[in-house]
Design a protein around this motif. Sequence first.
Motif, PDB file in Angstrom:
ATOM      1  N   GLU A 153      17.824   0.317  27.400  1.00  0.00           N
ATOM      2  CA  GLU A 153      16.700  -0.080  27.247  1.00  0.00           C
ATOM      3  C   GLU A 153      16.015  -0.167  25.515  1.00  0.00           C
ATOM      4  N   PRO A 154      16.395   1.205  25.140  1.00  0.00           N
ATOM      5  CA  PRO A 154      16.006   1.283  23.415  1.00  0.00           C
ATOM      6  C   PRO A 154      16.562   0.301  22.750  1.00  0.00           C
ATOM      7  N   PHE A 155      17.982  -0.384  23.131  1.00  0.00           N
ATOM      8  CA  PHE A 155      18.376  -1.384  22.350  1.00  0.00           C
ATOM      9  C   PHE A 155      17.667  -2.829  22.724  1.00  0.00           C
ATOM     10  N   LEU A 156      17.357  -3.004  23.539  1.00  0.00           N
ATOM     11  CA  LEU A 156      16.535  -4.154  24.026  1.00  0.00           C
ATOM     12  C   LEU A 156      14.987  -3.931  23.529  1.00  0.00           C
ATOM     13  N   THR A 157      14.545  -2.986  23.465  1.00  0.00           N
ATOM     14  CA  THR A 157      13.146  -2.884  22.707  1.00  0.00           C
ATOM     15  C   THR A 157      12.994  -2.660  21.577  1.00  0.00           C
ATOM     16  N   GLY A 158      13.826  -2.669  20.855  1.00  0.00           N
ATOM     17  CA  GLY A 158      13.649  -2.590  19.342  1.00  0.00           C
ATOM     18  C   GLY A 158      14.963  -1.971  18.667  1.00  0.00           C
ATOM     19  N   GLU A 159      15.829  -1.292  19.134  1.00  0.00           N
ATOM     20  CA  GLU A 159      16.876  -0.681  18.520  1.00  0.00           C
ATOM     21  C   GLU A 159      17.848  -1.721  17.837  1.00  0.00           C
ATOM     22  N   THR A 160      18.398  -2.663  18.418  1.00  0.00           N
ATOM     23  CA  THR A 160      19.061  -3.707  18.174  1.00  0.00           C
ATOM     24  C   THR A 160      18.386  -4.618  16.956  1.00  0.00           C
ATOM     25  N   PHE A 161      16.910  -4.975  17.078  1.00  0.00           N
ATOM     26  CA  PHE A 161      16.263  -5.616  15.957  1.00  0.00           C
ATOM     27  C   PHE A 161      16.421  -4.890  15.021  1.00  0.00           C
ATOM     28  N   TYR A 162      16.254  -3.573  14.697  1.00  0.00           N
ATOM     29  CA  TYR A 162      16.188  -2.765  13.436  1.00  0.00           C
ATOM     30  C   TYR A 162      17.898  -2.710  12.928  1.00  0.00           C
ATOM     31  N   VAL A 163      18.794  -2.532  13.957  1.00  0.00           N
ATOM     32  CA  VAL A 163      20.174  -2.616  13.478  1.00  0.00           C
ATOM     33  C   VAL A 163      20.463  -3.770  12.860  1.00  0.00           C
ATOM     34  N   TYR A 164      20.164  -4.735  13.360  1.00  0.00           N
ATOM     35  CA  TYR A 164      20.514  -6.168  12.688  1.00  0.00           C
ATOM     36  C   TYR A 164      19.632  -6.317  11.243  1.00  0.00           C
ATOM     37  N   PHE A 165      18.711  -5.724  11.187  1.00  0.00           N
ATOM     38  CA  PHE A 165      18.152  -5.937   9.737  1.00  0.00           C
ATOM     39  C   PHE A 165      18.633  -4.767   8.799  1.00  0.00           C
ATOM     40  N   HIS A 166      18.837  -3.701   9.322  1.00  0.00           N
ATOM     41  CA  HIS A 166      19.465  -2.766   8.493  1.00  0.00           C
ATOM     42  C   HIS A 166      20.961  -3.338   7.990  1.00  0.00           C
ATOM     43  N   LEU A 167      21.696  -3.734   8.744  1.00  0.00           N
ATOM     44  CA  LEU A 167      22.739  -4.391   8.305  1.00  0.00           C
ATOM     45  C   LEU A 167      22.540  -5.584   7.514  1.00  0.00           C
ATOM     46  N   LEU A 168      21.938  -6.611   8.083  1.00  0.00           N
ATOM     47  CA  LEU A 168      21.611  -7.721   7.039  1.00  0.00           C
ATOM     48  C   LEU A 168      21.066  -7.351   5.557  1.00  0.00           C
ATOM     49  N   TYR A 169      20.243  -6.443   5.616  1.00  0.00           N
ATOM     50  CA  TYR A 169      19.732  -5.700   4.226  1.00  0.00           C
ATOM     51  C   TYR A 169      20.957  -5.110   3.480  1.00  0.00           C
ATOM     52  N   GLU A 170      21.649  -4.476   4.328  1.00  0.00           N
ATOM     53  CA  GLU A 170      22.852  -3.864   3.443  1.00  0.00           C
ATOM     54  C   GLU A 170      23.952  -4.772   2.809  1.00  0.00           C
ATOM     55  N   ILE A 171      23.973  -5.943   3.767  1.00  0.00           N
ATOM     56  CA  ILE A 171      24.953  -6.714   3.348  1.00  0.00           C
ATOM     57  C   ILE A 171      24.576  -7.567   2.223  1.00  0.00           C
ATOM     58  N   GLU A 172      23.127  -7.836   2.283  1.00  0.00           N
ATOM     59  CA  GLU A 172      22.587  -8.610   1.147  1.00  0.00           C
ATOM     60  C   GLU A 172      22.661  -7.745  -0.188  1.00  0.00           C
ATOM     61  N   GLY A 173      22.133  -6.541  -0.217  1.00  0.00           N
ATOM     62  CA  GLY A 173      21.962  -5.795  -1.154  1.00  0.00           C
ATOM     63  C   GLY A 173      23.389  -5.346  -2.009  1.00  0.00           C
ATOM     64  N   ASP A 174      24.373  -5.128  -1.066  1.00  0.00           N
ATOM     65  CA  ASP A 174      25.483  -4.922  -1.515  1.00  0.00           C
ATOM     66  C   ASP A 174      26.270  -6.109  -2.071  1.00  0.00           C
ATOM     67  N   LEU A 175      25.886  -7.237  -1.533  1.00  0.00           N
ATOM     68  CA  LEU A 175      26.578  -8.466  -2.180  1.00  0.00           C
ATOM     69  C   LEU A 175      25.962  -9.051  -3.391  1.00  0.00           C
ATOM     70  N   ARG A 176      24.472  -8.771  -3.452  1.00  0.00           N
ATOM     71  CA  ARG A 176      23.959  -8.842  -4.716  1.00  0.00           C
ATOM     72  C   ARG A 176      24.410  -8.175  -6.017  1.00  0.00           C
ATOM     73  N   ILE A 177      24.472  -6.779  -5.557  1.00  0.00           N
ATOM     74  CA  ILE A 177      25.101  -5.912  -6.529  1.00  0.00           C
ATOM     75  C   ILE A 177      26.378  -6.286  -7.036  1.00  0.00           C
TER      76      ILE A 177
END
Length: 486
Positions: free
Chosen positions: A116-140
Amino acid sequence: MNQQQAFRPTDLARYLLCLPFFIMLLLMLIEAALHAATTYLVIQAGRDVAQGKFLLADLLWILATESAAYIIGALSWIFAERTGFLAYGRYTLRFARDNRTKTKLLGDKEARERVEPFLTGETFYVYFHLLYEIEGDLRILMALILNVIVLGSEIDSALPIAYVAVFVVLFVMQWTMRRRVASAYRENQRMTNRMTAQGYTAWDNVFAGNRYNLRLWIDGFKRKLRDGLDAQIKAIMTKEGLSAVSGIVGLMIVFAAMAYIAVNSAGDMEVMIALAATLPRQIEMTKDVHTFTSGWNELLASWARLTGVADNMHPAPDANFDARMKAEQLTLREGANALNVTSLDHAMGLILSQPTGRINVRGPNGSGKSTLLTSLKAVVKRRAYYWPTADRLAFQFSKGQGEDEVEVDDDGDPLPPNGVKKSGFSSGERQLRALQEIVGHTDAAIYLLDEWDANLDPKNRAAADALVEELARRARVVEISHRDRI
């Protein structure tokens, strides 16, 4: 996808690949190109100074180019956010599609606390952490590559060699430590989810006001809190230790190359001025090397967390679930006829023997009456409508929707028939309204109703019983009644 087939983190990561993601990448590439153009313009301005003809136009071009880069960079975040929300929506819909027939998991406390933690928010933050890291790393990365090309072509070829060496060394370090970092973050995720799951029962244990239950709940919370803290510290130190070492190595290589160029070009005024003019950019780039290293660690950590999401995409039910049903103690009663159940298949045969009518499941506490209904739903799947005892199903009435005849006040809020605003429903009212909605809005061949009358007073129970009778005239109703029907 077959439900038994493993769900991989790459399957989840593909949900990020959408039109907004590619627009984000294009904008980031334009931003990096503009930053590299600024570096080129700075070098040209330095050469103009060396020749005694520095122009105001040099500053204006630098200002315009760098400002455009900032604007483009800001716009790319809009599409990053759209990508993250779309990916999370795709994940939730996929989870619902793959698990909608796994009724046996409904009452599995261990699986629920794990998933249930994955459904109630954990996955949401995992996706954004991953996306922000991809964006930040690619930008650099894109900015570094384009700036290094400009520096190498306009100042000295030793600079590209130095940055290539930095990347090779850092990637080798990251590769050798990848399993340890991933393991630390997956354990951190597991412990954090255990702690989060404990919070799901906080409301009941706190507001009930019972010292005994509250003490037990707090003891369990403290244990999970300590375990979560230990796992968090181990994960952070693993990542930050590697990041610090990588940053120091990167700085040493780049600064050594800059010193080498300065010594060898001591008599070349244009090179020295260009090197001095780009020194702030060079320092920023060395900082970007360290940031990229840290970002790579974060990317690895986010990927490890995404692996945890994938591992829980297809939760498995308790293997001993069916054993909870003691068939020899169960009786199926239809009208005046009562038949003992010998097995799940036997119960299914009795239920499907007629297209309509009511069957009452009877048996002592612990005999597995609810388990029987759950198992029946797992067998017939979408042909049956299942209304469990622990009802957290979504209904229109609980959202203030679907009641065309309801009046509203001046603010548009719904009013009950007597014109007095009402903030909510009692458990009995909610149960009766849910049953009304089931009768009015569903069309199943079989209805499985688990203690549908548990919270009803005699008046509401009679109304609810009439609704069940209405269902039984058009479908097969299998019910567990709080009070056996006479």
